[in-house]
Scaffold this motif. Structure first.
Motif, PDB file in Angstrom:
ATOM      1  N   SER A 170       0.831  -1.208   0.000  1.00 13.25           N
ATOM      2  CA  SER A 170       0.000   0.000   0.000  1.00 13.25           C
ATOM      3  C   SER A 170       0.865   1.257   0.000  1.00 13.25           C
ATOM      4  O   SER A 170       0.596   2.218  -0.743  1.00 13.25           O
ATOM      5  CB  SER A 170      -0.924  -0.014   1.214  1.00 13.25           C
ATOM      6  OG  SER A 170      -1.743   1.130   1.235  1.00 13.25           O
ATOM      7  N   SER A 171       1.926   1.257   0.821  1.00  8.67           N
ATOM      8  CA  SER A 171       2.827   2.416   0.869  1.00  8.67           C
ATOM      9  C   SER A 171       3.480   2.646  -0.491  1.00  8.67           C
ATOM     10  O   SER A 171       3.570   3.775  -0.973  1.00  8.67           O
ATOM     11  CB  SER A 171       3.905   2.201   1.940  1.00  8.67           C
ATOM     12  OG  SER A 171       3.336   2.100   3.224  1.00  8.67           O
ATOM     13  N   TYR A 174       0.986   4.300  -3.027  1.00 10.11           N
ATOM     14  CA  TYR A 174       0.754   5.742  -2.847  1.00 10.11           C
ATOM     15  C   TYR A 174       1.997   6.552  -3.199  1.00 10.11           C
ATOM     16  O   TYR A 174       1.905   7.643  -3.763  1.00 10.11           O
ATOM     17  CB  TYR A 174       0.312   6.028  -1.407  1.00 10.11           C
ATOM     18  CG  TYR A 174      -1.146   5.705  -1.174  1.00 10.11           C
ATOM     19  CD1 TYR A 174      -2.147   6.531  -1.670  1.00 10.11           C
ATOM     20  CD2 TYR A 174      -1.515   4.558  -0.469  1.00 10.11           C
ATOM     21  CE1 TYR A 174      -3.491   6.220  -1.459  1.00 10.11           C
ATOM     22  CE2 TYR A 174      -2.849   4.247  -0.253  1.00 10.11           C
ATOM     23  CZ  TYR A 174      -3.832   5.081  -0.752  1.00 10.11           C
ATOM     24  OH  TYR A 174      -5.154   4.778  -0.549  1.00 10.11           O
ATOM     25  N   TYR A 192      -2.068  11.529   0.410  1.00 10.13           N
ATOM     26  CA  TYR A 192      -1.332  10.336   0.027  1.00 10.13           C
ATOM     27  C   TYR A 192      -0.129  10.108   0.945  1.00 10.13           C
ATOM     28  O   TYR A 192       0.181   8.979   1.351  1.00 10.13           O
ATOM     29  CB  TYR A 192      -0.849  10.451  -1.414  1.00 10.13           C
ATOM     30  CG  TYR A 192      -1.951  10.298  -2.446  1.00 10.13           C
ATOM     31  CD1 TYR A 192      -3.234   9.881  -2.077  1.00 10.13           C
ATOM     32  CD2 TYR A 192      -1.718  10.565  -3.795  1.00 10.13           C
ATOM     33  CE1 TYR A 192      -4.238   9.740  -3.011  1.00 10.13           C
ATOM     34  CE2 TYR A 192      -2.718  10.421  -4.751  1.00 10.13           C
ATOM     35  CZ  TYR A 192      -3.984  10.014  -4.345  1.00 10.13           C
ATOM     36  OH  TYR A 192      -4.971   9.872  -5.280  1.00 10.13           O
ATOM     37  N   ALA A 196       0.543   6.875   3.275  1.00  8.07           N
ATOM     38  CA  ALA A 196       1.788   6.125   3.155  1.00  8.07           C
ATOM     39  C   ALA A 196       2.532   6.076   4.484  1.00  8.07           C
ATOM     40  O   ALA A 196       3.097   5.038   4.865  1.00  8.07           O
ATOM     41  CB  ALA A 196       2.677   6.750   2.078  1.00  8.07           C
TER      42      ALA A 196
END
Length: 372
Positions: A170-171, A174, A192, A196
């Motif tokens: 996920s990090s 973004y 964002y 993150a």
């Protein structure tokens, strides 16, 4: 224990004594029988008659042949006969005696092969059979524990792959968005970045939990003992959890003495209470009340965390303290399944106990700590 072993082997000693005595008596009887047959019986007459029949000799010729071949060597023949008789009896005796070793060897094979069922030995070897069955059971238990350890290792790999990959992926997503979109609005950029950062912090939290779990498993943890007021510790913890209570409209009822001092590792004990309270919040029904009570006895302190929520089935009550075990198999919760396992390990290091019971939509976790 020693008396029981002496009694158990007494039957074996008696049987060996009787068999040995019987073999000696039979040997003496055989020797006496041969001696009587040759020197005092009709052995000479039978031998002469046999020679007459076999070789078609008259009596004088048969008698002379008997005296040349048998009579002159009678002492040697008697000793040879006695020796052969003794060897025969000893062979029978040794075959019976070594039968014990055959049965013991089969028992050892059963241990090595891990075959089902108990090892059976003769009644006079009952004590050895009991010990061999105990060894067999212990080896089977060790094998089972090794299989469980292997399964836990596989679970560790699986959970690491899932729990660490999710926030990391996920990090990265973004951050790639920020990198690819040059003309992104400032507000969206900050959003964002915030997401993150949150995922990165979650990743750090997961790594710390895995490291803590490994550290406690290795039993290389040194407790830093000090005098800790558990009443103040619990009050502070409840105050810090107010935002979490508000999210589910939960209440928290504290039933504590004015002061409750215990010699323990305050930092690690705070982690135990934090994990238990976090677990209570996670599985409480919305709008319900969490109860925390502390009772002092002469030699121990008991702390209970109660919450109203789904009843935990009896077969799962003990498993909830296993590493990576989750009641929520669908992974809708964000935990790693390590919190309760670490909590129990910390309590165990303090020579205490952590147990759980659940019924009629009420779940209670009980921490019992000795007064050191």
């Amino acid at each position: 224990m020693k008396n029981r072993e002496n009694q158990a082997f007494g039957q074996l000693r008696m049987k060996l004594f009787l068999r040995t005595a019987a073999t000696l008596l039979l040997s003496v009887a055989a020797v006496y029988g041969l001696y009587t047959l040759v020197l005092r019986g009709n052995f000479a007459q039978w031998s002469v008659s046999l020679l007459q029949t076999l070789w078609d000799l008259d009596y004088g010729e048969a008698l002379a042949l008997y005296e040349r071949t048998v009579r002159q060597h009678v002492d040697g023949l008697i000793w040879l006969s006695m020796f052969l008789a003794f060897l025969g009896l000893m062979a029978i005796y040794l075959r019976w005696f070594t039968g014990y070793f055959t049965k013991l060897s089969r028992g050892m094979d059963a241990i090595l092969e891990g075959s089902a069922g108990e090892i059976q030995l003769p009644p006079e070897l009952l004590a050895l059979a009991g010990k061999m069955n105990a060894v067999k059971g212990m080896l089977q238990q060790q094998k089972h524990e090794m299989q469980l350890a292997e399964q836990r290792k596989n679970d560790l790999v699986m959970y690491l792959a899932h729990d660490l990959k999710t926030p990391l992926a996920s990090s990265i997503s973004y951050l790639n968005l920020l990198l690819d979109q040059k003309e992104i609005p400032q507000a969206l950029r900050e959003k964002y970045l915030s997401i993150a950062l949150g995922k990165a912090e979650r990743l750090e939290e997961l790594i710390n939990e895995f490291l803590d779990c490994a550290k406690f498993n290795l039993s290389h943890v040194t407790l830093q003992y000090s005098q800790v007021d558990l009443t103040r510790l619990l009050e502070q913890l409840v105050y810090e959890f107010q935002p979490f209570f508000a999210e589910k409209d939960l209440g928290c009822q504290l039933t504590l003495p004015e002061t409750a001092t215990l010699r323990c590792d305050g930092e690690k004990m705070q982690r135990v209470f934090d994990n238990l309270l976090r677990n209570a919040v996670l599985y409480s029904d919305d709008g319900s009340e969490i109860g925390i009570t502390l009772q002092q006895q002469e030699d121990s302190v008991t702390i209970r965390f109660q919450n109203h929520g789904p009843t935990i089935p009896q077969e799962k009550l003990e498993r909830i303290f296993e590493q990576f075990y989750r009641l929520d198999t669908g992974r809708s919760t964000s935990g790693t399944g390590l919190g309760l396992a670490i909590a129990r390990q910390i309590v165990t290091l303090h020579r205490g106990s952590l147990t759980a019971e659940s019924g009629e939509a009420l779940t209670t976790f009980t921490v019992t700590l000795p007064l050191l």
